[in-house]
Design a protein around this motif. Sequence first.
Motif, PDB file in Angstrom:
ATOM      1  N   GLY A  12       0.793  -1.230   0.000  1.00  0.00           N
ATOM      2  CA  GLY A  12       0.000   0.000   0.000  1.00  0.00           C
ATOM      3  C   GLY A  12       0.821   1.274   0.000  1.00  0.00           C
ATOM      4  N   GLY A  14       2.404   2.436  -2.893  1.00  0.00           N
ATOM      5  CA  GLY A  14       2.456   3.024  -4.228  1.00  0.00           C
ATOM      6  C   GLY A  14       3.357   2.297  -5.216  1.00  0.00           C
ATOM      7  N   LYS A  15       3.765   1.050  -4.891  1.00  0.00           N
ATOM      8  CA  LYS A  15       4.650   0.312  -5.814  1.00  0.00           C
ATOM      9  C   LYS A  15       3.973   0.104  -7.171  1.00  0.00           C
ATOM     10  N   THR A  16       2.757  -0.465  -7.125  1.00  0.00           N
ATOM     11  CA  THR A  16       2.082  -0.773  -8.384  1.00  0.00           C
ATOM     12  C   THR A  16       1.760   0.505  -9.158  1.00  0.00           C
ATOM     13  N   SER A  17       1.295   1.533  -8.448  1.00  0.00           N
ATOM     14  CA  SER A  17       0.964   2.798  -9.127  1.00  0.00           C
ATOM     15  C   SER A  17       2.205   3.362  -9.810  1.00  0.00           C
ATOM     16  N   ALA A 178       1.468   9.695  -1.993  1.00  0.00           N
ATOM     17  CA  ALA A 178       0.244  10.077  -1.267  1.00  0.00           C
ATOM     18  C   ALA A 178       0.547  11.112  -0.182  1.00  0.00           C
ATOM     19  N   ILE A 206       4.176  12.322  -5.298  1.00  0.00           N
ATOM     20  CA  ILE A 206       2.842  12.004  -5.794  1.00  0.00           C
ATOM     21  C   ILE A 206       1.872  12.405  -4.686  1.00  0.00           C
ATOM     22  N   ARG A 207       1.141  13.480  -4.945  1.00  0.00           N
ATOM     23  CA  ARG A 207       0.225  13.973  -3.915  1.00  0.00           C
ATOM     24  C   ARG A 207      -0.965  13.038  -3.710  1.00  0.00           C
ATOM     25  N   SER A 209      -4.527  11.805  -3.704  1.00  0.00           N
ATOM     26  CA  SER A 209      -5.534  12.177  -4.688  1.00  0.00           C
ATOM     27  C   SER A 209      -6.679  11.166  -4.661  1.00  0.00           C
ATOM     28  N   ALA A 212      -7.103   9.254  -8.100  1.00  0.00           N
ATOM     29  CA  ALA A 212      -6.089   8.221  -8.388  1.00  0.00           C
ATOM     30  C   ALA A 212      -6.566   6.840  -7.970  1.00  0.00           C
ATOM     31  N   VAL A 213      -7.370   6.792  -6.915  1.00  0.00           N
ATOM     32  CA  VAL A 213      -7.825   5.522  -6.366  1.00  0.00           C
ATOM     33  C   VAL A 213      -8.664   4.740  -7.394  1.00  0.00           C
TER      34      VAL A 213
HETATM   35  N1  LIG Z   1      -2.213   9.626  -5.400  1.00  0.00           N
HETATM   36  C1  LIG Z   1      -2.803   8.783  -4.537  1.00  0.00           C
HETATM   37  N2  LIG Z   1      -3.275   9.231  -3.353  1.00  0.00           N
HETATM   38  C2  LIG Z   1      -3.845   8.377  -2.469  1.00  0.00           C
HETATM   39  N3  LIG Z   1      -4.010   7.056  -2.675  1.00  0.00           N
HETATM   40  C3  LIG Z   1      -3.573   6.558  -3.840  1.00  0.00           C
HETATM   41  C4  LIG Z   1      -2.940   7.386  -4.823  1.00  0.00           C
HETATM   42  N4  LIG Z   1      -2.605   6.607  -5.889  1.00  0.00           N
HETATM   43  C5  LIG Z   1      -3.017   5.352  -5.572  1.00  0.00           C
HETATM   44  N5  LIG Z   1      -3.588   5.316  -4.360  1.00  0.00           N
HETATM   45  C6  LIG Z   1      -4.105   4.133  -3.635  1.00  0.00           C
HETATM   46  O1  LIG Z   1      -3.129   3.681  -2.731  1.00  0.00           O
HETATM   47  C7  LIG Z   1      -3.228   2.273  -2.562  1.00  0.00           C
HETATM   48  C8  LIG Z   1      -1.866   1.612  -2.691  1.00  0.00           C
HETATM   49  O2  LIG Z   1      -1.351   1.819  -3.982  1.00  0.00           O
HETATM   50  P1  LIG Z   1      -0.559   0.673  -4.752  1.00  0.00           P
HETATM   51  O3  LIG Z   1       0.086   1.341  -5.910  1.00  0.00           O
HETATM   52  O4  LIG Z   1      -1.449  -0.488  -5.028  1.00  0.00           O
HETATM   53  O5  LIG Z   1       0.532   0.272  -3.670  1.00  0.00           O
HETATM   54  P2  LIG Z   1       1.352  -1.109  -3.463  1.00  0.00           P
HETATM   55  O6  LIG Z   1       1.589  -1.685  -4.821  1.00  0.00           O
HETATM   56  O7  LIG Z   1       2.607  -0.669  -2.774  1.00  0.00           O
HETATM   57  O8  LIG Z   1       0.521  -1.992  -2.601  1.00  0.00           O
HETATM   58  C9  LIG Z   1      -4.215   1.776  -3.602  1.00  0.00           C
HETATM   59  O9  LIG Z   1      -5.419   1.472  -2.952  1.00  0.00           O
HETATM   60  C10 LIG Z   1      -4.371   2.958  -4.538  1.00  0.00           C
HETATM   61  O10 LIG Z   1      -5.662   3.023  -5.088  1.00  0.00           O
END
Ligand SMILES: Nc1ncnc2c1ncn2[C@@H]1O[C@H](COP(=O)(O)OP(=O)(O)O)[C@@H](O)[C@H]1O
Length: 251
Positions: A12, A14-17, A178, A206-207, A209, A212-213
């Motif tokens: 959680g 932001g790795k995947t994002s 985030a 990455i603010r 948002s 983004a979710v």
């Molecule tokens: N800019 C953002 N602000 C807040 N939450 C975000 C943002 N971008 C993505 N998220 C949410 O944060 C969570 C973790 O992101 P994710 O990329 O899946 O992390 P990881 O791969 O490390 O588990 C997800 O539920 C995603 O929807």
Amino acid sequence: MRVISVANHKGGVGKTSLAVHLATGFSRQFKTLLIDLDAQGNATKWLAGSQPATGIAESLLQEDFPLALLAGKTLSIAPASRGLTLLDTVLPTRPGGQLALRRLLGRLEGGFEVVVIDCPPSIGQVVVNALAASTDVIVPVLPSMLALEGVKLLEETRQAVNTNLQGKAHMLGFALFATDKRESVGKQVRGALAKNFGHHVFQAEIRRSTSAVYLPVKGKTAWEPGADVSGAKDYAELFNEITAALAARRQ
Ligand SMILES: Nc1ncnc2c1ncn2[C@@H]1O[C@H](COP(=O)(O)OP(=O)(O)O)[C@@H](O)[C@H]1O
Ligand SMILES: [Mg+2]
């Protein structure tokens, strides 16, 4: 070929994002492969809609198993498969099991210039494989002082892989994910990361948002107009910093 792991012991963060935005960003310029090493398959589902029955795990476990790529024009995806959950127990029983991904990339065809690896939230054989195959590592972190713990184990593992497995994974930097500029904790985390680990912390953040979710379920990236306005700007800035850091290291 640049091989960039996006890794952190924690989930959680932001790795995947970040992996999805880096891979789609690089694919505008370079032939790019995104490898999804998380059994949950979030990156695969995000970009390909669903997760196939076989994928990267089978090609790591059986070296003659052809790597099935979900291929676009300039972005291919090595999809996550359920078998990834087995790797932590099976690979250690194999000679050279820690280098299965390095070997796979060595025999990869397709002329990929950039490979981005989305790592699982753990430190085990899968992440060791990712680090052993990487030229660079980027670590997304949440603006929380607890973030430092997750980073420590990853950093120790990266160093151990470089020393014991002739790895060359360079720590490119930390990216804050985030964040909220009104909260001072982001600044504290920045300072603590730089002080404790001595690695670069990217200026761009990455603010936090809300839009983004929804990006993964919509199968969109922030790059698409109107999809996530703050994200589009933030990922663009971060992407520029990352490409500059990669270019500087090549010299
Ligand atoms: N800019 C953002 N602000 C807040 N939450 C975000 C943002 N971008 C993505 N998220 C949410 O944060 C969570 C973790 O992101 P994710 O990329 O899946 O992390 P990881 O791969 O490390 O588990 C997800 O539920 C995603 O929807
Ligand atoms: Mg993930």
